[in-house]
Design an enzyme around this catalytic site. Structure first.
Site, PDB file in Angstrom:
ATOM      1  N   MET A 170    -149.087 -33.647 -73.606  1.00  0.00           N
ATOM      2  CA  MET A 170    -147.952 -33.957 -72.723  1.00  0.00           C
ATOM      3  C   MET A 170    -147.230 -35.220 -73.183  1.00  0.00           C
ATOM      4  SD  MET A 170    -147.691 -31.434 -70.781  1.00  0.00           S
ATOM      5  CE  MET A 170    -146.345 -32.095 -69.836  1.00  0.00           C
TER       6      MET A 170
ATOM      7  N   HIS B 200    -152.909 -37.488 -66.327  1.00  0.00           N
ATOM      8  CA  HIS B 200    -153.720 -38.697 -66.267  1.00  0.00           C
ATOM      9  C   HIS B 200    -153.054 -39.788 -67.112  1.00  0.00           C
ATOM     10  CE1 HIS B 200    -156.697 -35.603 -65.254  1.00  0.00           C
ATOM     11  NE2 HIS B 200    -157.318 -36.559 -64.593  1.00  0.00           N
TER      12      HIS B 200
ATOM     13  N   ASP C   5    -127.584 -38.880 -75.336  1.00  0.00           N
ATOM     14  CA  ASP C   5    -126.916 -39.926 -74.566  1.00  0.00           C
ATOM     15  C   ASP C   5    -126.034 -40.810 -75.449  1.00  0.00           C
ATOM     16  OD1 ASP C   5    -126.407 -41.588 -72.222  1.00  0.00           O
ATOM     17  OD2 ASP C   5    -127.715 -43.059 -73.194  1.00  0.00           O
TER      18      ASP C   5
ATOM     19  N   LEU D 159    -149.092 -34.737 -62.384  1.00  0.00           N
ATOM     20  CA  LEU D 159    -150.544 -34.538 -62.431  1.00  0.00           C
ATOM     21  C   LEU D 159    -151.184 -34.950 -63.755  1.00  0.00           C
ATOM     22  CD1 LEU D 159    -150.728 -31.175 -60.460  1.00  0.00           C
ATOM     23  CD2 LEU D 159    -150.993 -33.517 -59.607  1.00  0.00           C
TER      24      LEU D 159
END
Length: 157
Positions: free
Chosen positions: A114, A78, A129, A76
């Site tokens: 975010m 943008h 990793d 959600l």
């Protein structure tokens, strides 16, 4: 703090928040996190001797890519036009960890926290990793938003 979750409508259905009427402003967010590891693993990173190469250089690019792809990963969010992503890594010998700090910036109608948080996560996951062959006990922790701000309306030139 608001009492309602903005990503749900009055019927409880998930939706993308309408930002159409919000003013464009300069928005900045800073986030951080850390990955703890064995001292020998940290030394490999610090010396640049990891088998897969420059761990922090690759992790920096991964963090930038993570910020750029946030809207693809978080349903959600943008899509934002990023104006700056700054990634720094700090070797913490005392705690046998690598700290990641990201500053993200945009001129837009919605926050950029975010993107900063996703960038930190992608950067730290890349360290994991690249080093997992020598250290199976690394721990990613403390991913958090340090600050976010917005300025007055963006002036159009």
């Amino acid at each position: 703090m608001s009492n309602s979750l903005t990503h749900f409508d009055s019927q409880g259905q998930a939706h993308m928040v309408d930002i159409g009427d919000k003013a464009e402003t300069r928005r900045i967010a800073r986030a951080s996190g850390r990955i703890g590891m064995q001292p020998a693993t940290l030394q490999l990173i610090a010396d640049g001797n990891a088998k897969k190469g420059d761990v922090l250089g690759v992790a920096r690019i991964a963090a930038i890519q993570g910020a750029k792809r946030t809207a693809d990963l978080i349903p959600l969010c943008h899509p934002l036009a990023l104006t700056r992503i700054e990634v720094s890594f700090e070797i913490d010998q005392e705690n046998s960890a690598v700290n990641c700090i990201v500053t993200a910036e945009t001129h837009g109608r919605t926050g950029i926290e975010m993107e900063a948080l996703t960038a930190v996560s992608a950067g730290l996951l890349t360290v994991y990793d690249m080093c997992k062959a020598v250290d199976k006990h690394m721990i990613i922790c403390g991913v958090e938003l340090l600050e976010k701000s917005k300025s007055e309306k963006t002036r159009h030139r």
